[in-house]
Design an enzyme around this catalytic site. Structure first.
Site, PDB file in Angstrom:
ATOM      1  N   GLU A  79       0.797  -1.227   0.000  1.00 39.68           N
ATOM      2  CA  GLU A  79       0.000   0.000   0.000  1.00 39.68           C
ATOM      3  C   GLU A  79       0.829   1.276   0.000  1.00 39.68           C
ATOM      4  O   GLU A  79       0.563   2.209  -0.750  1.00 39.68           O
ATOM      5  CB  GLU A  79      -0.959   0.013   1.204  1.00 39.68           C
ATOM      6  CG  GLU A  79      -2.161  -0.906   1.066  1.00 39.68           C
ATOM      7  CD  GLU A  79      -1.905  -2.354   1.482  1.00 39.68           C
ATOM      8  OE1 GLU A  79      -0.732  -2.758   1.609  1.00 39.68           O
ATOM      9  OE2 GLU A  79      -2.893  -3.080   1.665  1.00 39.68           O
TER      10      GLU A  79
HETATM   11  N1  COA Z   1      -6.132  -3.432  -9.172  1.00 32.72           N
HETATM   12  C1  COA Z   1      -6.498  -3.274 -10.452  1.00 32.72           C
HETATM   13  N2  COA Z   1      -5.918  -3.920 -11.472  1.00 32.72           N
HETATM   14  C2  COA Z   1      -4.931  -4.784 -11.180  1.00 32.72           C
HETATM   15  C3  COA Z   1      -4.507  -5.008  -9.862  1.00 32.72           C
HETATM   16  C4  COA Z   1      -5.140  -4.280  -8.834  1.00 32.72           C
HETATM   17  N3  COA Z   1      -4.821  -4.437  -7.531  1.00 32.72           N
HETATM   18  N4  COA Z   1      -3.499  -5.920  -9.884  1.00 32.72           N
HETATM   19  C5  COA Z   1      -3.326  -6.260 -11.162  1.00 32.72           C
HETATM   20  N5  COA Z   1      -4.191  -5.570 -11.945  1.00 32.72           N
HETATM   21  C6  COA Z   1      -4.339  -5.642 -13.409  1.00 32.72           C
HETATM   22  C7  COA Z   1      -3.112  -5.088 -14.134  1.00 32.72           C
HETATM   23  O1  COA Z   1      -3.193  -3.677 -14.217  1.00 32.72           O
HETATM   24  C8  COA Z   1      -3.206  -5.798 -15.453  1.00 32.72           C
HETATM   25  O2  COA Z   1      -4.165  -5.124 -16.237  1.00 32.72           O
HETATM   26  P1  COA Z   1      -3.962  -5.019 -17.864  1.00 32.72           P
HETATM   27  O3  COA Z   1      -4.088  -6.436 -18.341  1.00 32.72           O
HETATM   28  O4  COA Z   1      -5.101  -4.151 -18.295  1.00 32.72           O
HETATM   29  O5  COA Z   1      -2.602  -4.442 -18.084  1.00 32.72           O
HETATM   30  C9  COA Z   1      -3.803  -7.162 -15.090  1.00 32.72           C
HETATM   31  O6  COA Z   1      -4.377  -7.006 -13.789  1.00 32.72           O
HETATM   32  C10 COA Z   1      -2.778  -8.242 -14.997  1.00 32.72           C
HETATM   33  O7  COA Z   1      -1.728  -7.784 -14.190  1.00 32.72           O
HETATM   34  P2  COA Z   1      -0.178  -8.098 -14.518  1.00 32.72           P
HETATM   35  O8  COA Z   1       0.636  -7.268 -13.599  1.00 32.72           O
HETATM   36  O9  COA Z   1       0.074  -7.988 -15.971  1.00 32.72           O
HETATM   37  O10 COA Z   1      -0.162  -9.654 -14.121  1.00 32.72           O
HETATM   38  P3  COA Z   1       0.995 -10.548 -13.501  1.00 32.72           P
HETATM   39  O11 COA Z   1       0.408 -11.923 -13.404  1.00 32.72           O
HETATM   40  O12 COA Z   1       2.269 -10.348 -14.207  1.00 32.72           O
HETATM   41  O13 COA Z   1       1.206  -9.989 -11.999  1.00 32.72           O
HETATM   42  C11 COA Z   1       0.470  -9.206  -9.822  1.00 32.72           C
HETATM   43  C12 COA Z   1       0.183 -10.119 -11.027  1.00 32.72           C
HETATM   44  C13 COA Z   1      -0.694  -9.380  -8.878  1.00 32.72           C
HETATM   45  C14 COA Z   1       1.777  -9.678  -9.144  1.00 32.72           C
HETATM   46  C15 COA Z   1       0.646  -7.756 -10.270  1.00 32.72           C
HETATM   47  O14 COA Z   1      -0.448  -7.402 -11.100  1.00 32.72           O
HETATM   48  C16 COA Z   1       0.712  -6.734  -9.172  1.00 32.72           C
HETATM   49  O15 COA Z   1       1.734  -6.571  -8.556  1.00 32.72           O
HETATM   50  N6  COA Z   1      -0.433  -6.033  -8.888  1.00 32.72           N
HETATM   51  C17 COA Z   1      -0.468  -4.946  -7.934  1.00 32.72           C
HETATM   52  C18 COA Z   1      -0.961  -5.490  -6.632  1.00 32.72           C
HETATM   53  C19 COA Z   1      -0.922  -4.487  -5.515  1.00 32.72           C
HETATM   54  O16 COA Z   1       0.022  -3.766  -5.267  1.00 32.72           O
HETATM   55  N7  COA Z   1      -2.028  -4.506  -4.777  1.00 32.72           N
HETATM   56  C20 COA Z   1      -2.228  -3.716  -3.625  1.00 32.72           C
HETATM   57  C21 COA Z   1      -3.543  -3.050  -3.699  1.00 32.72           C
HETATM   58  S1  COA Z   1      -3.887  -2.180  -2.205  1.00 32.72           S
END
Ligand code: COA
Length: 260
Positions: free
Chosen positions: A136
């Site tokens: 966060e």
């Molecule tokens: N909210 C909204 N969208 C999200 C998301 C979130 N918390 N986490 C991932 N997504 C979306 C990405 O933007 C991406 O969208 P796109 O296809 O339109 O580009 C899609 O999900 C896939 O994510 P991607 O990062 O390409 O997949 P991955 O399998 O390589 O990695 C994660 C997965 C979860 C490790 C990575 O997406 C990530 O680190 N997400 C952020 C999580 C985070 O910090 N959450 C805290 C929220 S308080």
């Protein structure tokens, strides 16, 4: 209720709830929060269901709050913001105080609120290589509503480091700090989860509910302050039909009726 964000499978005494919004790695928005809360709430009164397994479809358990949804909150009033935040807090509480034990099946990633869900469950089991993190602060926000569950599970020391760095860490570390209870190769994850399910099914359903309430009541309190409560709880429960059956079954060298 027609479910858009979840799939629920019923398998004898087990309900498996799958977060199913794979395109955003099961990030939760208002609809997913509502569906999860309602599903868990409805299961409270289904006697045939004795244990809940919470997992995620696709490559990740849960990427936490939907950041598009969180960002859109800037256009909401403070009251609306409070209402949405309260709904999220209610979700974690519903998981935490579910009378049915909740086993988390964690793989891929459990970040932010996803890691909070893990903390709120009773028995989190993770695949090796899963990414965890309280990311966060890196987004300029804080792990607010999940913090009571996380601090209770991993303690202030680990929470301080992980909340202020927002760093990602893997299952072995998650296991060491107590965020998850086991870390197994991904191919063994379902077997490990099923093993936990089998253990839970050996326990009396009413006893599980009472044991969970006991922890909530005694955690972090002085022994002197909770002693009366603990005395009353054992005095009350040992005379119930379930307890009488459990103890009689042991003495008669047979299984109690609740063991499949
Ligand atoms: N909210 C909204 N969208 C999200 C998301 C979130 N918390 N986490 C991932 N997504 C979306 C990405 O933007 C991406 O969208 P796109 O296809 O339109 O580009 C899609 O999900 C896939 O994510 P991607 O990062 O390409 O997949 P991955 O399998 O390589 O990695 C994660 C997965 C979860 C490790 C990575 O997406 C990530 O680190 N997400 C952020 C999580 C985070 O910090 N959450 C805290 C929220 S308080």
């Amino acid at each position: 209720m027609q479910l858009e964000r979840l799939e629920v499978e019923y398998d004898g005494p087990v309900a498996r709830i799958w977060m199913n919004r794979t395109e955003v790695r099961n990030a939760f928005d208002g609809l997913m929060i509502t569906e999860l809360r309602k599903t868990l709430f409805d299961l409270r009164t289904v006697d045939a269901i004795r244990v809940i397994v919470l997992g995620g479809r696709g490559p990740a358990f849960c990427a936490g709050a939907d950041l598009e949804w969180m960002r859109a909150m800037a256009g909401f009033s403070r009251d609306e913001n409070l209402r949405e935040a309260q709904a999220l807090a209610d979700l974690f509480f519903t998981v935490y105080e579910s009378p049915k034990p909740v086993i988390a099946r964690v793989h891929g990633a459990a970040l932010g609120g996803g890691a909070g869900l893990v903390a709120a469950c009773d028995v989190p089991v993770a695949a090796l290589g899963t990414q965890f993190g309280f990311t966060e602060v890196r987004l300029g926000i804080i792990p607010a509503v999940i913090s009571p569950y996380v601090v209770a599970r991993i303690g202030e020391s680990a929470a301080r480091e992980l909340f202020v760095t927002g760093e990602r860490f893997e299952s072995v570390r998650a296991c060491e700090i107590g965020l998850v209870r086991a870390a197994v190769p991904e191919g063994d994850l379902d077997a490990a989860v099923n093993g936990r399910v089998e253990e839970v099914l050996k326990a009396g359903p009413r006893a599980i509910e009472a044991a969970k309430a006991l922890i909530r009541e005694v955690a972090w309190r002085r022994v002197e302050d909770v002693q009366r409560y603990t005395v009353e709880r054992i005095a009350d429960i040992r005379v119930t039909a379930e307890a009488q059956e459990g103890m009689r079954a042991f003495l008669e060298k047979r299984k109690p009726y609740w063991v499949p």
